[in-house]
Write an enzyme that holds these catalytic residues in place. Structure first.
Site, PDB file in Angstrom:
ATOM      1  N   TRP A 102       0.812  -1.213   0.000  1.00 46.64           N
ATOM      2  CA  TRP A 102       0.000   0.000   0.000  1.00 46.64           C
ATOM      3  C   TRP A 102       0.840   1.255   0.000  1.00 46.64           C
ATOM      4  O   TRP A 102       0.484   2.255  -0.638  1.00 46.64           O
ATOM      5  CB  TRP A 102      -1.022  -0.008   1.145  1.00 46.64           C
ATOM      6  N   ASP A 173      -1.475   6.437   6.508  1.00 48.96           N
ATOM      7  CA  ASP A 173      -2.578   5.589   6.047  1.00 48.96           C
ATOM      8  C   ASP A 173      -2.799   4.499   7.101  1.00 48.96           C
ATOM      9  O   ASP A 173      -2.046   3.545   7.184  1.00 48.96           O
ATOM     10  CB  ASP A 173      -2.197   4.966   4.695  1.00 48.96           C
ATOM     11  N   LYS A 197     -12.142  -2.090   7.320  1.00 50.67           N
ATOM     12  CA  LYS A 197     -11.312  -3.029   8.073  1.00 50.67           C
ATOM     13  C   LYS A 197     -11.597  -2.969   9.568  1.00 50.67           C
ATOM     14  O   LYS A 197     -11.944  -3.946  10.169  1.00 50.67           O
ATOM     15  CB  LYS A 197      -9.846  -2.786   7.767  1.00 50.67           C
TER      16      LYS A 197
HETATM   17  C1  LIG Z   1      -7.179  -1.791   2.232  1.00 48.20           C
HETATM   18  C2  LIG Z   1      -6.157  -0.763   2.231  1.00 48.20           C
HETATM   19  C3  LIG Z   1      -6.123   0.259   1.274  1.00 48.20           C
HETATM   20  C4  LIG Z   1      -7.105   0.350   0.148  1.00 48.20           C
HETATM   21  O1  LIG Z   1      -8.328   0.772   0.618  1.00 48.20           O
HETATM   22  P1  LIG Z   1      -9.550   1.078  -0.384  1.00 48.20           P
HETATM   23  O2  LIG Z   1     -10.620   1.489   0.559  1.00 48.20           O
HETATM   24  O3  LIG Z   1      -9.818  -0.180  -1.114  1.00 48.20           O
HETATM   25  O4  LIG Z   1      -9.108   2.170  -1.292  1.00 48.20           O
HETATM   26  C5  LIG Z   1      -5.147   1.226   1.385  1.00 48.20           C
HETATM   27  N1  LIG Z   1      -4.241   1.193   2.371  1.00 48.20           N
HETATM   28  C6  LIG Z   1      -4.225   0.216   3.306  1.00 48.20           C
HETATM   29  C7  LIG Z   1      -3.208   0.227   4.379  1.00 48.20           C
HETATM   30  C8  LIG Z   1      -5.185  -0.792   3.256  1.00 48.20           C
HETATM   31  O5  LIG Z   1      -5.174  -1.757   4.186  1.00 48.20           O
END
Ligand SMILES: *Cc1c(COP(=O)(O)O)cnc(C)c1O
Length: 364
Positions: A102, A173, A197
């Site tokens: 990511w 993030d 998540k």
């Molecule tokens: C799942 C995830 C993403 C992507 O998220 P979306 O909502 O599908 O855009 C980005 N960064 C991390 C750390 C993730 O776990």
């Protein structure tokens, strides 16, 4: 109903109590005789709901008043472009830390808007991966912010040290680690996370951003779309366009559930216990392996392999038969991944560990 445990990495399992409550009030929310999905987002009932979500989030994460909470759409990936578009003027640049999938996706997207200064702190020693401490990172002199992903959902590698970098704007993030442990918001300029998540369901992305970063007095790229413009989102109280109402509602229920449990202080203890139990089972065995140094191991996404990879499919099949769902590792890593966010109870970990021990006895 057979009791199962869902280890899905995302969209991930939600607390049973939350689903039950949503089911109960699905067709009659707040005594309105309609569902929460069928009313105006500008109605009193709905704006109160949003107000309470902000209040609960502020309380849970101890968010100071100089930070604003914004609700966006498009997932974390939309922020990969929204962040540089909002915060970097045409010739400006930023530091991007790469520790996995990511982080790298954020870097690739940022290249459309700047020439990022890329920091690669992951090292490998005797087959074990670790991440160099922040004080050894090579920051750029002219970088406006530092972007990083403290918890790599796919690899299960993590930066567990808090970013105590004076006079730097840290952007994190936290899609797979928000609400999992206590953090000090003041160490960050901005935090963002998609909800599916550890907060609620897909569709909602939460931003926690220092107010001075969205003040009026900076130069804006002329092509910045209004729906991604932090100033506009903030000015319209996150309702410039129709927000993902059901996802907001579900997230609100999860926050109430978490508060009732005892907040992040309580859940982080359980999370730590869950992760330690699982890693110690892996480390003790001759059958399972994890090749990440202990201080860089994720507490929410536990990735491991079987020493004999040919047994992995059987492991997945048998675990499923035992009520342990969605343990397959991401296709770019393979192996097994147990995603154990807040909604995963200790009981689920114990069941997984028993299964792993039994499987090892039979097939080693
Ligand atoms: C799942 C995830 C993403 C992507 O998220 P979306 O909502 O599908 O855009 C980005 N960064 C991390 C750390 C993730 O776990």
């Amino acid at each position: 109903m057979k009791k199962i445990f869902n280890f899905s990495p995302g969209p991930a399992s939600l607390p049973y109590e939350v689903l039950k409550k949503a089911q109960n009030e699905l067709i009659n929310w707040n005594n309105l005789n309609v569902s929460v999905m069928e009313i105006s987002h500008r109605s009193k009932d709905f704006t109160n709901l949003v107000k309470n979500i902000k209040k609960d989030l502020r309380e849970l994460m101890n968010i100071p008043l100089q930070y604003e909470i914004l609700f966006c759409q498009g997932g974390a990936r939309t922020q990969f472009s929204a962040i540089p578009m909002n915060l970097l003027y045409y010739n400006e640049t930023a530091d991007y830390v790469n520790i996995g999938h990511w982080s790298n996706k954020a870097i690739e997207e940022s290249k459309k808007y700047c020439k990022p200064n890329i920091i690669n702190p992951v090292k490998k020693e005797n087959g074990i991966y670790y991440i160099k401490k922040m004080k050894y990172w090579n920051f750029g002199n002219n970088s406006k912010y530092i972007h990083y992903c403290p918890n790599e959902t796919i690899e299960g590698i993590a930066i567990n040290e808090e970013p105590k970098l004076k006079n730097k704007i840290i952007i994190a993030d936290l899609s797979s680690s928000i609400l999992a442990k206590e953090i000090n918001i003041k160490n960050y300029g901005m935090i963002y996370a998609s909800a599916q998540k550890n907060i609620g369901s897909a569709g909602l992305t939460i931003l926690i951003i220092r107010k001075d970063l969205i003040l009026n007095n900076y130069k804006k790229r002329k092509e910045l779309p209004s729906v991604l413009d932090y100033q506009i989102i903030s000015k319209h109280n996150s309702m410039f366009n129709t927000p993902p109402t059901f996802s907001l509602y579900l997230s609100g229920l999860v926050l109430k559930w978490l508060k009732k449990k005892g907040g992040i202080k309580y859940i982080s203890k359980i999370n730590k216990q869950k992760a330690e139990l699982l890693y110690s089972t892996i480390d003790k065995s001759e059958f399972y392996i994890n090749n990440i140094k202990y201080y860089n191991r994720s507490i929410t996404n536990i990735v491991f392999h079987l020493k004999n990879p040919e047994k992995e499919n059987l492991f997945l099949q048998k675990s499923r038969e035992n009520g342990l769902y969605y343990l397959k590792g991401h296709k770019i890593i393979g192996g097994i991944r147990a995603s154990i966010y807040n909604a995963m109870p200790l009981e689920g970990i114990k069941k997984l560990i028993n299964f792993m021990n039994d499987f090892e006895k039979i097939y080693s």
